[in-house]
Design an enzyme around this catalytic site. Sequence first.
Site, PDB file in Angstrom:
ATOM      1  N   TYR A 156       1.009  -1.279   0.116  1.00 21.03           N
ATOM      2  CA  TYR A 156       0.009   0.141  -0.020  1.00 21.03           C
ATOM      3  C   TYR A 156       0.955   1.276   0.079  1.00 21.03           C
ATOM      4  O   TYR A 156       1.743   1.448   0.849  1.00 21.03           O
ATOM      5  CB  TYR A 156      -0.947   0.027   1.282  1.00 21.03           C
ATOM      6  CG  TYR A 156      -1.792   1.296   1.553  1.00 21.03           C
ATOM      7  CD1 TYR A 156      -2.672   1.358   0.211  1.00 21.03           C
ATOM      8  CD2 TYR A 156      -1.407   2.311   2.362  1.00 21.03           C
ATOM      9  CE1 TYR A 156      -3.701   2.612   0.399  1.00 21.03           C
ATOM     10  CE2 TYR A 156      -2.295   3.319   2.472  1.00 21.03           C
ATOM     11  CZ  TYR A 156      -3.203   3.586   1.643  1.00 21.03           C
ATOM     12  OH  TYR A 156      -4.063   4.708   1.540  1.00 21.03           O
ATOM     13  N   ASP A 185       8.599   2.881   1.953  1.00 22.13           N
ATOM     14  CA  ASP A 185       7.384   3.610   2.194  1.00 22.13           C
ATOM     15  C   ASP A 185       7.495   3.515   3.967  1.00 22.13           C
ATOM     16  O   ASP A 185       7.075   2.568   4.418  1.00 22.13           O
ATOM     17  CB  ASP A 185       6.131   3.098   1.783  1.00 22.13           C
ATOM     18  CG  ASP A 185       4.924   3.806   2.103  1.00 22.13           C
ATOM     19  OD1 ASP A 185       4.954   4.411   3.102  1.00 22.13           O
ATOM     20  OD2 ASP A 185       3.935   3.476   1.252  1.00 22.13           O
ATOM     21  N   LYS A 195       1.892  10.203   9.476  1.00 23.88           N
ATOM     22  CA  LYS A 195       1.271   9.824  10.606  1.00 23.88           C
ATOM     23  C   LYS A 195       1.950  10.245  11.849  1.00 23.88           C
ATOM     24  O   LYS A 195       1.681  11.551  12.265  1.00 23.88           O
ATOM     25  CB  LYS A 195       1.249   8.292  10.651  1.00 23.88           C
ATOM     26  CG  LYS A 195       0.361   7.598   9.416  1.00 23.88           C
ATOM     27  CD  LYS A 195      -0.210   6.158   9.348  1.00 23.88           C
ATOM     28  CE  LYS A 195      -0.855   5.689   8.631  1.00 23.88           C
ATOM     29  NZ  LYS A 195      -2.257   6.071   8.310  1.00 23.88           N
TER      30      LYS A 195
END
Length: 433
Positions: free
Chosen positions: A141, A236, A264
């Site tokens: 993702y 990532d 985040k």
Amino acid sequence: MTGIAKSPEELALMEAAKRVLPAGGFGNFPADIVIRSGKGGHVQDVSGNDYIDYLLGSGPMFIGHDHPAVTEAVLEQIPKGTTFFANNEHGIRLAEAIVDAVPCAEQVRFLTSGTEADFYAMRLARAYRGRPKIVKFEGGYHGMSDWALMSLAPKRLANFPEAVPDSPGIPDALRNQVLVAPYNDIEAAVRLIEAHQDEIGGVIMEPLQRLIPPKPGFLQAVREVTARLGIPLIFDEVVTGFRFAYGGAQEYYGVTPDICTMGKIVGGGFPLSAIGGKREIMALFDKAAVGEERFLTQIGTLSGNPVAAVAGLATLEVLREPGTYEKVFATGRSLMDGIATLIAEAGIPAQCVGEPVLFDVVYAEGDLRDYRSMLRQDAAMQKHVNTVLRARGILKGDSKYYVSTAHTAADIAQTLDAFRAALASLPATRKVA
């Protein structure tokens, strides 16, 4: 708590959401809950129900909701200005903190979301190497861009390296620009990269792919082949950055990429993300350094805004306190071990997959090493257990427990009690002898 009562106020808000929002929600989480507040490792809905929060806003609230240090920093900054579209002291200080912490980050460029960071990181790699294609790993993702939505959750299992679009609206021509490899397969990944080396602009991967840890030697093998061929490797770390260690997954696993993306945690719960990378690669964002032809344009209205920057700085200061990571990993390990014991006692074909601060229960047996092996899981069993957990005051995503520094031993005990009840409620046919 054995059930979740909804107040007239929350029900009215849910009806309003159905009128003004597609599917009645923001597209992130089931629309049957409206959160009003959060404190520490808990959140409360509009009806006043309290939940132990393992959703954590999908990960950003690693030190808990309304942490005093973060709240104080934000409230002090807001009267001084919330965004400037120009350099500000706090954004510069946050960039310094990231460069000091993250092995691959010699310079930093701020953005607003993880999707944006991953999108620009792929463009940066392609521009730096002057090649058009990206290699990603099936099931990985990397946000919501067209490039990222290739073989994230393909409904059709294609032969590698064929990419399968995950959404309508993606130009068909883009499929030829993304090459897909199986995660945790050293031979296949190395062979694909070597075979297409003259076309590849970069390789992007999650060091921990969703929940799946890398097998011994896998990250090292991808690092070796990309370094040998001069292909930029992107980690990532939107999820793993500052979560697995202060230096992220690259510190935790001991493998340093050329570029990484962060989000985040680094924004302390506010909209902020970042790309970090080697100075010679990051130089493409500097027209004076590389010239007009190689200059990579990147502009974002809220990039590096001071409110997010002070929240990030306060969060990182908390994470630098001695023993912080040891404590949160111990908390996560106690939850993982407790769940594993309950699974074994109940005779359920399931296992915990992930790392102590980020894991879930996968209802399948055998080696779970990649996207295709994860398809063996019993989705109906997972949904049932998650539903019972919610009814007992445990809030989590469909496929993750995010553990925070704010979760307590009492939270873990309550969660294990709820999980025990969820397993007991499973039909006998779901269990093994």
